[in-house]
Design a protein around this motif. Structure first.
Motif, PDB file in Angstrom:
ATOM      1  N   PRO A   1      -2.544  28.423 -42.736  1.00  0.00           N
ATOM      2  CA  PRO A   1      -2.156  27.156 -42.092  1.00  0.00           C
ATOM      3  C   PRO A   1      -3.190  26.062 -42.314  1.00  0.00           C
ATOM      4  O   PRO A   1      -4.392  26.310 -42.287  1.00  0.00           O
ATOM      5  CB  PRO A   1      -2.055  27.538 -40.608  1.00  0.00           C
ATOM      6  CG  PRO A   1      -2.944  28.720 -40.456  1.00  0.00           C
ATOM      7  CD  PRO A   1      -2.876  29.472 -41.756  1.00  0.00           C
ATOM      8  N   ILE A   2      -2.697  24.848 -42.553  1.00  0.00           N
ATOM      9  CA  ILE A   2      -3.564  23.677 -42.665  1.00  0.00           C
ATOM     10  C   ILE A   2      -3.629  23.024 -41.283  1.00  0.00           C
ATOM     11  O   ILE A   2      -2.623  22.621 -40.728  1.00  0.00           O
ATOM     12  CB  ILE A   2      -3.023  22.690 -43.712  1.00  0.00           C
ATOM     13  CG1 ILE A   2      -3.064  23.339 -45.109  1.00  0.00           C
ATOM     14  CG2 ILE A   2      -3.829  21.397 -43.711  1.00  0.00           C
ATOM     15  CD1 ILE A   2      -2.536  22.454 -46.210  1.00  0.00           C
ATOM     16  N   TYR A   3      -4.854  22.932 -40.736  1.00  0.00           N
ATOM     17  CA  TYR A   3      -5.028  22.361 -39.410  1.00  0.00           C
ATOM     18  C   TYR A   3      -5.126  20.839 -39.437  1.00  0.00           C
ATOM     19  O   TYR A   3      -4.636  20.162 -38.550  1.00  0.00           O
ATOM     20  CB  TYR A   3      -6.294  22.923 -38.762  1.00  0.00           C
ATOM     21  CG  TYR A   3      -6.253  24.395 -38.443  1.00  0.00           C
ATOM     22  CD1 TYR A   3      -5.053  25.032 -38.120  1.00  0.00           C
ATOM     23  CD2 TYR A   3      -7.414  25.177 -38.457  1.00  0.00           C
ATOM     24  CE1 TYR A   3      -5.024  26.380 -37.819  1.00  0.00           C
ATOM     25  CE2 TYR A   3      -7.391  26.530 -38.147  1.00  0.00           C
ATOM     26  CZ  TYR A   3      -6.193  27.130 -37.834  1.00  0.00           C
ATOM     27  OH  TYR A   3      -6.157  28.461 -37.523  1.00  0.00           O
ATOM     28  N   ASP A   4      -5.814  20.313 -40.456  1.00  0.00           N
ATOM     29  CA  ASP A   4      -6.117  18.888 -40.438  1.00  0.00           C
ATOM     30  C   ASP A   4      -6.462  18.447 -41.857  1.00  0.00           C
ATOM     31  O   ASP A   4      -6.724  19.279 -42.742  1.00  0.00           O
ATOM     32  CB  ASP A   4      -7.315  18.641 -39.501  1.00  0.00           C
ATOM     33  CG  ASP A   4      -7.536  17.170 -39.177  1.00  0.00           C
ATOM     34  OD1 ASP A   4      -6.633  16.361 -39.486  1.00  0.00           O
ATOM     35  OD2 ASP A   4      -8.591  16.825 -38.620  1.00  0.00           O
TER      36      ASP A   4
ATOM     37  N   TYR B   1     -10.802  15.564 -47.517  1.00  0.00           N
ATOM     38  CA  TYR B   1     -11.054  16.934 -47.096  1.00  0.00           C
ATOM     39  C   TYR B   1      -9.789  17.526 -46.504  1.00  0.00           C
ATOM     40  O   TYR B   1      -8.893  16.807 -46.062  1.00  0.00           O
ATOM     41  CB  TYR B   1     -12.190  17.003 -46.075  1.00  0.00           C
ATOM     42  CG  TYR B   1     -11.852  16.396 -44.741  1.00  0.00           C
ATOM     43  CD1 TYR B   1     -11.301  17.161 -43.713  1.00  0.00           C
ATOM     44  CD2 TYR B   1     -12.079  15.048 -44.497  1.00  0.00           C
ATOM     45  CE1 TYR B   1     -10.978  16.599 -42.489  1.00  0.00           C
ATOM     46  CE2 TYR B   1     -11.759  14.473 -43.275  1.00  0.00           C
ATOM     47  CZ  TYR B   1     -11.210  15.253 -42.276  1.00  0.00           C
ATOM     48  OH  TYR B   1     -10.885  14.703 -41.067  1.00  0.00           O
ATOM     49  N   VAL B   2      -9.726  18.872 -46.500  1.00  0.00           N
ATOM     50  CA  VAL B   2      -8.622  19.619 -45.897  1.00  0.00           C
ATOM     51  C   VAL B   2      -9.222  20.730 -45.053  1.00  0.00           C
ATOM     52  O   VAL B   2     -10.142  21.437 -45.501  1.00  0.00           O
ATOM     53  CB  VAL B   2      -7.683  20.214 -46.970  1.00  0.00           C
ATOM     54  CG1 VAL B   2      -6.611  21.073 -46.310  1.00  0.00           C
ATOM     55  CG2 VAL B   2      -7.036  19.119 -47.795  1.00  0.00           C
ATOM     56  N   VAL B   3      -8.720  20.909 -43.831  1.00  0.00           N
ATOM     57  CA  VAL B   3      -9.215  21.934 -42.910  1.00  0.00           C
ATOM     58  C   VAL B   3      -8.151  23.016 -42.751  1.00  0.00           C
ATOM     59  O   VAL B   3      -6.992  22.716 -42.466  1.00  0.00           O
ATOM     60  CB  VAL B   3      -9.545  21.326 -41.534  1.00  0.00           C
ATOM     61  CG1 VAL B   3     -10.100  22.401 -40.602  1.00  0.00           C
ATOM     62  CG2 VAL B   3     -10.524  20.174 -41.681  1.00  0.00           C
ATOM     63  N   THR B   4      -8.525  24.267 -42.977  1.00  0.00           N
ATOM     64  CA  THR B   4      -7.592  25.390 -42.860  1.00  0.00           C
ATOM     65  C   THR B   4      -8.194  26.461 -41.952  1.00  0.00           C
ATOM     66  O   THR B   4      -9.366  26.391 -41.556  1.00  0.00           O
ATOM     67  CB  THR B   4      -7.299  26.012 -44.233  1.00  0.00           C
ATOM     68  OG1 THR B   4      -8.485  26.648 -44.737  1.00  0.00           O
ATOM     69  CG2 THR B   4      -6.827  24.955 -45.216  1.00  0.00           C
TER      70      THR B   4
END
Length: 598
Positions: free
Chosen positions: A119-122, A130-133
């Motif tokens: 899942p991608i959180y943010d 940036y991508v937060v997973t």
């Protein structure tokens, strides 16, 4: 002590300290709950940690590096959890076209929710894109294959099924990966299989030429990607077949996966190793076809794999690693990706340590009291400022549920812009207000828009369509089940339905408000018939005709009678003019003439 695997979440070479360990301990910080987690980095400079992205994600240690970005283990300061943050290089941040596609793919990918997808959180682009997973601690498929040498075909079949499920879900929603590799296939500590990199991997692939990709990356590209032909979602299926082939073949899989002139096509190599792949060979050959039109899509490939499970032995548990195996430490401050984020003056570390010491020595309750006091002061300041500021006029929306529109307009006047909408709700009267948007109790500035919903009465309920032809008691039960009531019941004679059966419904609409009565007409059965008069003495044929016209049946009994001519009716039973029900049987005695003389 709990050890977590800090293996890469994406295609990266490891660059963190071998001595990093995740530990739980009591009261690490006076502001944190008991037994909160923290990551300590032994033998590391204090300036290596603490870089914060978007004022929320504090980087702890690098997990891996790729051609366009780097992944870090980080703390989500707001939610107090560990996450994986993928930071892109500054060259991408300066490209408006890239940023536009990055935003589009991130918005689509963050909506994906499937057990086989990370899942991608943010996501964001405040300092750098940036991508937060979610952070998964079980490593990836490449780690698993390298540690074990290879995996069995039944284990590969299990992995293929789970990955195909995730691909099918994403493909149906218009999202393709286009950069699927063993390092994108991740495991959590329970060995559950996830796919990482949706959205951002596709964007990076679109803005990177095949020539710039690493040799390792090219092994999993489809022929159409290598030859710059039209690419679709079936390229992911080809990449999946490549990594499954590699996981089973082990050291035998050193050749390129596609026909570039340097080796045989993947489907031919699978054909030459049928004994190694077993029943997995058939779906792999179809998925590795050089022609994308002959390749199955993710859903079809999933069905092919599931079909082969009956011919495979039960797989052994996957040897997922949960230990640390990180090498080649690179200080975060020396990371070229973070040159625009990191502040390197020597005093930074001293100041940070100074404030940490102060914070550890302040009791948690003191902090809570101080924060509460600050909130009270802030709220009070805002309140008094709003009382003194005449330029900003606003009011609280009143509770108007149950009022009429006229009453509502009298209360509100022309302070707000009113918009009317219609709705229905059980238990309300037509013309009364049901609710407002924004809701009552909220503060709204003068001239703001309020939509008020006016009731048209109870909700509409469908009238049952199978009322005709059933008994009255059954019809009433159906109406009650539809939240309607039985109305007036009328009786009528009817030639087609027996007594007590519904023959018509008064309502012609398909839907009516809740609790509305439905009038029914009930059959009394056919009308009574009267036996025709003057049947005695007439010919049998005439009597039969009259009875038939009346809807009656008859039974003929012949007997000798010297006073009545042959063929004439002697008597009728029941007698003429007697009322009888329809289809009643009338007995006709007919003369055979005088008896024969002996």
């Amino acid at each position: 002590m709990n050890l977590w695997n800090l293996n890469a979440l994406f295609p990266y070479s490891y660059c963190a300290l071998r001595s990093q360990v995740l530990i739980r301990f009591l009261n690490f910080d006076a502001n944190w709950p008991d037994y909160e987690y923290a990551l300590t980095v032994a033998d590391s400079h204090l300036t290596d940690s603490g870089i914060v992205i978007d004022s929320r994600y504090r980087l702890i240690a690098p997990l891996g590096r790729g051609s366009g970005s780097q992944v870090y283990l980080a703390d989500d300061i707001r939610l107090r959890r560990q996450v994986a943050v993928r930071v892109l290089r500054k060259s991408y941040a300066d490209d408006p076209t890239f940023l536009e596609e990055f935003r589009s793919e991130a918005k689509k990918s963050i909506t994906l929710n499937h057990p086989n997808l990370v899942p991608i959180y943010d996501w964001g682009e405040q300092e750098l894109p940036y991508v937060v997973t979610e952070y998964l601690s079980g490593g990836n498929l490449r780690d698993l294959a390298e540690s074990a040498g290879s995996i069995s075909s039944s284990q590969a079949l299990l992995i293929g099924i789970e990955v195909a499920k995730g691909l099918e879900y994403a493909h149906k929603r218009g999202v393709a990966h286009l950069s699927l590799k063993p390092t994108n296939i991740l495991f959590d500590f329970e060995s559950k299989i996830r796919i990482a990199g949706f959205g951002i991997s596709k964007t990076l692939a679109n803005f990177s030429s095949v020539d710039t990709a690493t040799l390792e990356d090219q092994r999993y590209l489809s022929p159409e990607q290598v030859n710059d032909r039209r690419v679709d979602q079936r390229s992911d299926v080809y990449s999946l077949s490549c990594l499954l082939y590699e996981s089973v073949a082990g050291n035998q899989s050193s050749e390129p996966s596609h026909n570039t002139g340097d080796g045989a096509p993947l489907s031919d190599r699978i054909e030459s190793n049928l004994e190694l792949f077993g029943s997995l060979a058939t779906p792999l050959k179809q998925a590795s076809s050089e022609d994308s039109n002959e390749r199955p899509n993710a859903g079809e490939f999933l069905q092919l794999l599931i079909k082969e499970t009956s011919r495979q032995s039960r797989p052994e548990p996957l040897p997922v690693s949960t230990g640390l195996g990180l090498e080649k430490p690179i200080p975060l401050r020396d990371d070229p990706i973070l040159t625009d984020l990191a502040k390197t003056p020597d005093n930074d570390g001293r100041i940070l340590r100074f404030f940490k010491k102060i914070r550890r020595r302040i009791n948690r309750w003191i902090w809570l009291i101080l924060m509460f006091a600050v909130v009270l002061v802030t709220v009070g300041a805002i309140y008094f400022a709003s009382q003194e500021n005449n330029d900003i006029a606003s009011r609280i929306i009143p509770e108007v549920t149950g009022m009429t529109v006229q009453e509502f307009n009298e209360i509100v006047g022309d302070y707000w812009n009113l918009q009317e909408a219609l709705d229905r709700l059980d238990g309300t009267l037509p013309g009364t207000i049901l609710r407002t948007t924004p809701e009552a109790g909220q503060l709204l500035v003068e001239g703001g828009e309020i939509t008020y919903f006016v009731s048209q009465g109870p909700e509409l309920r469908p009238v049952p369509k199978n009322l005709i032809g059933i008994k009255l008691s059954d019809a009433e039960a159906l109406l009650l089940g539809a939240e309607l009531t039985l109305g007036q019941v009328t009786d009528e004679l009817n030639e087609d339905y027996p007594a007590g059966v519904v023959i018509s419904v008064s309502i012609r609409e398909e839907q009516i408000p809740t609790g509305s009565p439905v009038d029914l007409v009930i059959s009394l059965g056919p009308a009574l018939r009267t036996i025709p008069p003057n049947l005695v003495g007439i010919a049998l044929e005439d009597a039969q005709t009259q009875l038939t016209l009346e809807g009656l049946q008859y039974q003929v009994i012949e007997q000798y009678d010297g006073s009545i001519s042959q063929g004439a009716v002697i008597s009728v039973s029941p007698e003429s003019l007697t009322p009888v029900s329809r289809d009643a049987v009338v007995e006709l005695r007919v003369s055979l003439g005088p008896p024969a003389e002996e």
